[in-house]
Design an enzyme around this catalytic site. Structure first.
Site, PDB file in Angstrom:
ATOM      1  N   HIS A   1      59.408 -13.707 -92.604  1.00  0.00           N
ATOM      2  CA  HIS A   1      58.666 -13.222 -93.769  1.00  0.00           C
ATOM      3  C   HIS A   1      59.539 -12.285 -94.618  1.00  0.00           C
ATOM      4  O   HIS A   1      59.670 -12.473 -95.832  1.00  0.00           O
ATOM      5  CB  HIS A   1      57.399 -12.503 -93.296  1.00  0.00           C
ATOM      6  CG  HIS A   1      56.572 -11.907 -94.385  1.00  0.00           C
ATOM      7  ND1 HIS A   1      55.472 -12.549 -94.918  1.00  0.00           N
ATOM      8  CD2 HIS A   1      56.679 -10.738 -95.053  1.00  0.00           C
ATOM      9  CE1 HIS A   1      54.941 -11.783 -95.860  1.00  0.00           C
ATOM     10  NE2 HIS A   1      55.655 -10.678 -95.957  1.00  0.00           N
ATOM     11  N   GLU A   2      60.131 -11.291 -93.958  1.00  0.00           N
ATOM     12  CA  GLU A   2      60.939 -10.325 -94.716  1.00  0.00           C
ATOM     13  C   GLU A   2      62.171 -11.004 -95.303  1.00  0.00           C
ATOM     14  O   GLU A   2      62.576 -10.712 -96.428  1.00  0.00           O
ATOM     15  CB  GLU A   2      61.340  -9.137 -93.843  1.00  0.00           C
ATOM     16  CG  GLU A   2      60.184  -8.416 -93.155  1.00  0.00           C
ATOM     17  CD  GLU A   2      59.026  -8.050 -94.061  1.00  0.00           C
ATOM     18  OE1 GLU A   2      59.233  -7.820 -95.268  1.00  0.00           O
ATOM     19  OE2 GLU A   2      57.868  -8.014 -93.556  1.00  0.00           O
TER      20      GLU A   2
ATOM     21  N   HIS B   1      61.291 -12.878 -98.440  1.00  0.00           N
ATOM     22  CA  HIS B   1      61.077 -11.995 -99.588  1.00  0.00           C
ATOM     23  C   HIS B   1      62.343 -11.849-100.445  1.00  0.00           C
ATOM     24  O   HIS B   1      62.247 -11.466-101.608  1.00  0.00           O
ATOM     25  CB  HIS B   1      60.669 -10.595 -99.122  1.00  0.00           C
ATOM     26  CG  HIS B   1      59.191 -10.373 -99.019  1.00  0.00           C
ATOM     27  ND1 HIS B   1      58.296 -10.789 -99.978  1.00  0.00           N
ATOM     28  CD2 HIS B   1      58.437  -9.723 -98.090  1.00  0.00           C
ATOM     29  CE1 HIS B   1      57.067 -10.414 -99.628  1.00  0.00           C
ATOM     30  NE2 HIS B   1      57.129  -9.769 -98.487  1.00  0.00           N
TER      31      HIS B   1
ATOM     32  N   GLY C   1      54.114  -3.715 -90.646  1.00  0.00           N
ATOM     33  CA  GLY C   1      54.960  -4.527 -89.780  1.00  0.00           C
ATOM     34  C   GLY C   1      56.445  -4.379 -90.091  1.00  0.00           C
ATOM     35  O   GLY C   1      57.257  -4.132 -89.201  1.00  0.00           O
ATOM     36  N   ALA C   2      56.785  -4.525 -91.362  1.00  0.00           N
ATOM     37  CA  ALA C   2      58.184  -4.451 -91.746  1.00  0.00           C
ATOM     38  C   ALA C   2      58.291  -4.392 -93.263  1.00  0.00           C
ATOM     39  O   ALA C   2      57.301  -4.599 -93.968  1.00  0.00           O
ATOM     40  CB  ALA C   2      58.946  -5.672 -91.233  1.00  0.00           C
ATOM     41  N   MET C   3      59.504  -4.106 -93.748  1.00  0.00           N
ATOM     42  CA  MET C   3      59.699  -3.947 -95.192  1.00  0.00           C
ATOM     43  C   MET C   3      60.993  -4.613 -95.637  1.00  0.00           C
ATOM     44  O   MET C   3      62.046  -4.427 -95.040  1.00  0.00           O
ATOM     45  CB  MET C   3      59.709  -2.446 -95.523  1.00  0.00           C
ATOM     46  CG  MET C   3      59.900  -2.158 -96.988  1.00  0.00           C
ATOM     47  SD  MET C   3      58.551  -2.837 -97.988  1.00  0.00           S
ATOM     48  CE  MET C   3      59.430  -3.206 -99.501  1.00  0.00           C
ATOM     49  N   GLU C   4      60.885  -5.357 -96.742  1.00  0.00           N
ATOM     50  CA  GLU C   4      61.963  -6.247 -97.189  1.00  0.00           C
ATOM     51  C   GLU C   4      63.018  -5.594 -98.077  1.00  0.00           C
ATOM     52  O   GLU C   4      63.644  -6.287 -98.888  1.00  0.00           O
ATOM     53  CB  GLU C   4      61.326  -7.423 -97.949  1.00  0.00           C
ATOM     54  CG  GLU C   4      60.712  -7.067 -99.333  1.00  0.00           C
ATOM     55  CD  GLU C   4      59.227  -6.750 -99.293  1.00  0.00           C
ATOM     56  OE1 GLU C   4      58.706  -6.376 -98.222  1.00  0.00           O
ATOM     57  OE2 GLU C   4      58.574  -6.872-100.354  1.00  0.00           O
ATOM     58  N   ASN C   5      63.285  -4.289 -97.960  1.00  0.00           N
ATOM     59  CA  ASN C   5      64.303  -3.625 -98.778  1.00  0.00           C
ATOM     60  C   ASN C   5      65.552  -4.489 -98.909  1.00  0.00           C
ATOM     61  O   ASN C   5      66.034  -5.048 -97.933  1.00  0.00           O
ATOM     62  CB  ASN C   5      64.691  -2.307 -98.126  1.00  0.00           C
ATOM     63  CG  ASN C   5      63.499  -1.530 -97.646  1.00  0.00           C
ATOM     64  OD1 ASN C   5      62.624  -1.199 -98.431  1.00  0.00           O
ATOM     65  ND2 ASN C   5      63.419  -1.291 -96.348  1.00  0.00           N
TER      66      ASN C   5
ATOM     67  N   GLU D   1      53.401 -11.483-101.888  1.00  0.00           N
ATOM     68  CA  GLU D   1      52.883 -11.520-100.520  1.00  0.00           C
ATOM     69  C   GLU D   1      52.186 -12.838-100.175  1.00  0.00           C
ATOM     70  O   GLU D   1      52.420 -13.403 -99.117  1.00  0.00           O
ATOM     71  CB  GLU D   1      51.959 -10.324-100.256  1.00  0.00           C
ATOM     72  CG  GLU D   1      52.661  -8.967-100.331  1.00  0.00           C
ATOM     73  CD  GLU D   1      53.857  -8.832 -99.391  1.00  0.00           C
ATOM     74  OE1 GLU D   1      54.031  -9.688 -98.503  1.00  0.00           O
ATOM     75  OE2 GLU D   1      54.639  -7.871 -99.567  1.00  0.00           O
TER      76      GLU D   1
HETATM   77  N1  TRP Z   1      56.165  -5.555 -98.256  1.00  0.00           N
HETATM   78  C1  TRP Z   1      55.788  -5.349 -96.881  1.00  0.00           C
HETATM   79  C2  TRP Z   1      55.533  -6.734 -96.312  1.00  0.00           C
HETATM   80  O1  TRP Z   1      56.429  -7.482 -96.125  1.00  0.00           O
HETATM   81  C3  TRP Z   1      54.563  -4.509 -96.760  1.00  0.00           C
HETATM   82  C4  TRP Z   1      54.755  -3.087 -96.387  1.00  0.00           C
HETATM   83  C5  TRP Z   1      55.616  -2.602 -95.473  1.00  0.00           C
HETATM   84  C6  TRP Z   1      54.025  -1.982 -96.841  1.00  0.00           C
HETATM   85  N2  TRP Z   1      55.434  -1.260 -95.346  1.00  0.00           N
HETATM   86  C7  TRP Z   1      54.488  -0.862 -96.171  1.00  0.00           C
HETATM   87  C8  TRP Z   1      53.018  -1.828 -97.760  1.00  0.00           C
HETATM   88  C9  TRP Z   1      53.944   0.405 -96.388  1.00  0.00           C
HETATM   89  C10 TRP Z   1      52.485  -0.576 -98.000  1.00  0.00           C
HETATM   90  C11 TRP Z   1      52.946   0.529 -97.309  1.00  0.00           C
HETATM   91  O2  TRP Z   1      54.468  -7.190 -96.137  1.00  0.00           O
HETATM   92 ZN    ZN Z   2      55.465  -9.188 -97.350  1.00  0.00          ZN
END
Ligand code: TRP
Ligand code: ZN
Length: 888
Positions: A303-304, A307, A267-271, A326
């Site tokens: 959510h992101e 994080h 879905g998305a990533m919290e960089n 998570e």
């Molecule tokens: N940390 C991400 C989340 O908010 C999870 C995630 C995003 C992820 N892209 C990914 C995990 C690729 C594994 C691979 O939930």
């Molecule tokens: Zn997450």
């Protein structure tokens, strides 16, 4: 790497890193053929590590061009590269600098891990172990470093160059290239690193934090999508305000950026400071996005954002602690969404998901505790258990401690561990310190897998006016353990009498002094336990597990009359819905048996009567009515069955739906009309969503009647719809209508949809998904045809999910076709996809691993296909792990 060399990794083997990386200086030269990555790492020995350990770095698929140590070029005898590791063979000082130059090929990276290209844009995904595909590094979350990143690229193609933190410098070269330098002032593990380069535009806004700092907010998208960002932006601001109020958490950088990309595994990533999102979780516009879509954007943006504290400021020591960030963050976003929308509706949606997807996982071959003990491929452990059950565990802590103490505990957790990489134990430890409670037994929720069963009995003694609840708990065996120790389970309950909720006087416990003495949280800790209530003047109906206070299966021998009573009278909204579900389960299970025995089907009139009450009461919340009218889904019925007969379940449920539509046609039609207001501006707010959802629920019932007037009603809605919620609901009703006279209309509606939205990938995904989940005969052939359609692209995870994932996961009656064609299809696609994107291939495989509850003939066919995958040779560790555990 071959499968044999991929070993399981165990939590018990954890050791501290031998080296730390104080500074990380990265230099990227992005180009069309290959990208050069220069990394200068400032390393030192970890005082907590082994004193004379050698340095071993992680790297995958790197073309290593140069290595130097403290400025001295390394020769071939100074290091060894083997099995994705770089071993330094020379003696190392306490502190030193290691510089590496590697070449990578992002344009050939279809796994979407590390640095890759999505359409014309460079982007990264480093969680969990993607950073090792970018450069040699200690790719583990307990190695935290200060990052400085320089990006050099052609200015025309890549005018926007982004990384984490603050922009500190930039410049142009004479040859059309330009460069930027970003510096992140916060130490972070490399899984939070991000880089983006592309021709992007942005929308900008501001948020002033509670201490008065002004933060720039930017959402970067392709130009064509600029008008679809306002919902994500307003959601972000709501999330930032909410986290200050609910958790005292303030944002810590001057800029917060979100970038939307089309090709993304999740879905998305919290960089840190630079979130990367799947377009499906950022873009929203009424014409192309459903209400569910709007709510998903709000939830994922939140959510992101959350994080930043639960994940980034306080991160995980190792990947066994994944639920630390998570589970906690899902709990936080769920509280947020509940407050922004309808809390009861939100809770019902969460529990439905948990009961189907997570309970099924707990009962399948991949079952694992919220804190897994071992894994082969960590990507396979981003699961409903780690996320959703993990959130339920935090919710139980919230329930046991109460909101005030819980908040004190999270404050303590953040204060104690800011800047650290910690474990779940630290989180529970903070809960313990703040509350003074002993949570030793509670910790079993993290270490034992499986869904506990609560068997409850109620005995009323009229002579002494006591009511005794006897509670037994048990838990089925799962791969990690046969025998389970009892859990510490919060069981929220109330007792209902003729006149309403009864005051509760629990023996040997003080009465509450608060006004509401009609609800109580019982703490179940033994295998069998009794709770005696006194001064009970009439035989009550118990309302158990209110609000789903624990992730368990509840068994209580309710009669259908009692369920109908709870449905209309329980003061707990969630339990009113759940009573409707349990009534539905009981009625449908009976019908499934009748189908299997080829007896005539008959719907219990109690069901019709209960539904009539719901439809006629205009004072009820339309959202609740819609949810209660929805019979238990096929997946939940499968979950509740001992042996799953997908065909019989479908037939029984369709029969019940048709009968309800026939018996309640007038009432449903009236409700439909009442909730079909004239044109007004679309608003994604709870009230309007509720109204649309009730209208569309009644529409789907009415379309089962094969009546030309009703079909016209549906067609009118489709043609006049001003939003995707109404358009897709009417299209879905048309697609699933078996009447012959609907066929030409159906095909035309599909064509119109595609012609209108072919340039909107997210709308096309919906179009694909509606067709892949259509239950009319010939589903697999239709799905095969969709795979040939110009709109399909097997390299795009959203498309794969919309067609293959939807068919195999949400169209059980066709996936489980008696001839095994659904299974063979999935196996083919998993094999094909594994060479392209192992993470997606492994996820897609899930429905094939659930053979245990199928009838014997289906089991055999499913296992045959799993064997076929296993024998096909060079599998990724991702798919290999899932297949191995499933055939065992
Ligand atoms: N940390 C991400 C989340 O908010 C999870 C995630 C995003 C992820 N892209 C990914 C995990 C690729 C594994 C691979 O939930
Ligand atoms: Zn997450």
């Amino acid at each position: 790497m071959s499968n044999d060399s991929k070993q399981a990794i165990h939590l018990r083997d954890y050791t501290a890193p031998d080296f730390l990386i104080d500074e990380t200086h990265l230099n990227f030269q992005l180009a069309e053929a290959a990208t050069t990555v220069n990394a200068r790492l400032v390393l030192r020995r970890n005082p907590a590590g082994r004193p004379d350990a050698a340095l071993v770095l992680d790297g995958q698929g790197l073309d290593t061009r140069r290595l130097s140590l403290d400025g001295k070029l390394l020769g071939t005898g100074d290091y060894r590269i083997e099995d994705d590791k770089l071993h330094l063979l020379l003696p190392l000082p306490e502190k030193f600098e290691l510089e590496s130059v590697v070449l990578i090929k992002p344009q050939l990276n279809t796994a979407l891990e590390g640095l890759y290209k999505s359409r014309h844009m460079f982007c990264t995904q480093c969680e969990a172990e993607g950073f090792r595909r970018i450069t040699w590094y200690l790719d583990r979350p307990d190695v935290m470093s200060l990052f400085t990143v320089t990006i050099l690229a052609e200015e025309k193609r890549y005018p926007v160059l982004l990384s984490n933190g603050n922009l500190v410098d930039s410049g142009k070269l004479s040859n059309g290239m330009h460069w930027v330098t970003w510096k992140d002032p916060f130490r972070k593990p490399c899984y939070l690193f991000a880089l983006v380069a592309g021709d992007l535009k942005y929308v900008e806004d501001y948020f002033t934090t509670k201490s008065g700092r002004r933060v720039t907010l930017r959402i970067y998208v392709e130009e064509k999508d600029l008008a679809k960002c306002s919902h994500a932006m307003s959601s972000l601001k709501r999330a930032m305000a909410w986290d200050e109020k609910a958790y005292g958490r303030e944002y810590d950088l001057d800029i917060y950026m979100i970038v939307a990309v089309d090709d993304f595994n999740m879905g998305a990533m919290e960089n840190k400071g630079l979130n990367i999102f799947n377009t499906s979780c950022v873009l929203a516009r009424a014409e192309i996005t459903t209400d569910k879509g709007f709510q998903r954007v709000e939830a994922v943006v939140a959510h992101e954002y959350f994080h930043n504290w639960s994940g980034n400021r306080v991160t995980c020591r190792d990947w066994f602690q994944l639920s630390l960030k998570e589970g906690f963050t899902v709990f936080r976003d769920s509280q947020f969404s509940a407050e922004m929308n309808s809390p009861t509706v939100k809770r019902i949606e969460e529990v439905s998901l948990l009961r189907t997807v997570q309970f099924a996982e707990d009962a399948g071959p991949m079952a694992h505790p919220v804190q897994p003990q071992s894994y082969m491929e960590i990507s396979n452990f981003y699961t409903p258990t780690v996320y959703e059950k993990g959130a339920e565990v935090v919710r139980m802590l919230h329930c046991l401690l109460g909101p005030v103490t819980f908040r004190a505990a999270t404050d303590l957790y953040f204060a104690r561990h800011d800047g650290q990489a910690v474990t779940i134990e630290e989180f529970v430890g903070a809960m313990e310190t703040a509350s003074g409670r002993d949570l030793q037994q509670f910790r079993r929720w993290y270490t034992q897998a499986g869904t506990p069963v609560l068997k409850v009995r109620g005995d009323y003694d009229a002579a002494v006016q006591t009511y005794t609840l006897t509670v037994q708990q048990s838990c089925p065996p799962t791969p990690e353990a046969e025998q389970k120790e009892p859990f510490h389970i919060p069981l929220a309950i109330g007792l209902l009498g003729d006149a309403g909720s009864l005051a509760l006087h629990l023996r040997d416990a003080p009465d509450f002094d608060s006004a509401d003495n009609t609800q109580r949280v019982l703490e179940v800790t033994q295998r069998e336990q009794q709770f005696v209530f006194e001064q009970v003047r009439e035989k009550p109906v118990p309302s158990l597990l209110r609000g789903f206070s624990a992730p368990v299966r509840l068994e209580y021998p309710y009669t259908r009359d009692e369920l109908a009573f709870l449905m209309s009278r329980d003061s707990d909204g969630f339990n009113r819905w759940d009573a409707a579900q349990q009534l539905g389960v009981s009625v449908l299970q009976e019908l499934v048996v009748a189908v299997l025995q080829q007896r005539p089907l008959e719907l219990d009139p109690k069901m019709v009567a209960a539904y009539r009450v719901l439809l006629q009461d205009e004072t009820l919340d339309p959202a609740m009515v819609a949810l209660m009218l929805e019979l238990p889904g096929e997946l939940y019925l499968a979950e509740e069955a001992e042996v799953v007969h997908a065909g019989a379940i479908h037939e029984a449920r369709q029969f019940a739906r048709k009968t309800l539509a026939r018996e309640l046609r007038r009432e449903m039609h009236a409700v439909y009309l009442r909730h079909s207001p004239g044109p007004g501006a679309y608003q994604p707010i709870a009230e309007a969503i509720a109204s649309r959802s009730l209208k569309n629920t009644t529409l789907s019932y009415l379309m089962l009647l094969h009546d030309k007037d009703l079909m016209q009603l549906c067609l009118d809605q489709y043609n006049n719809a001003a939003n995707m919620t109404d358009a897709s609901a009417s299209l879905q009703a048309l697609l699933n209508c078996e009447a012959d006279f609907v066929a030409p209309v159906r095909d035309k509606a599909l064509r119109i949809f595609y012609r209108r939205w072919q340039h909107e990938p997210l709308a096309v995904n919906l179009w694909l998904q509606l067709q892949a989940t259509c239950h009319l005969p010939g589903a697999l052939a239709r799905v095969q045809a969709l795979l040939q359609h110009e709109a399909f692209d097997i390299r795009n995870p959203n498309k794969v999910r919309a067609v293959i994932g939807a068919f195999c996961g949400q169209n059980p009656v066709h996936f489980h076709a008696a001839d095994g064609s659904g299974y063979a299809f999935l196996a083919d696609k998993v094999i094909e996809l594994d060479a392209i994107n192992p993470q997606i291939a492994a996820r897609l495989l899930t429905p094939l691993t659930r053979w245990r509850k199928q009838p014997p003939a289906q089991q055999l066919q499913m296992k045959e296909q799993l064997q076929r995958i296993l024998l096909c040779g060079k599998l990724s560790p991702d798919v290999f792990e899932v297949v191995c555990k499933s055939v065992a």
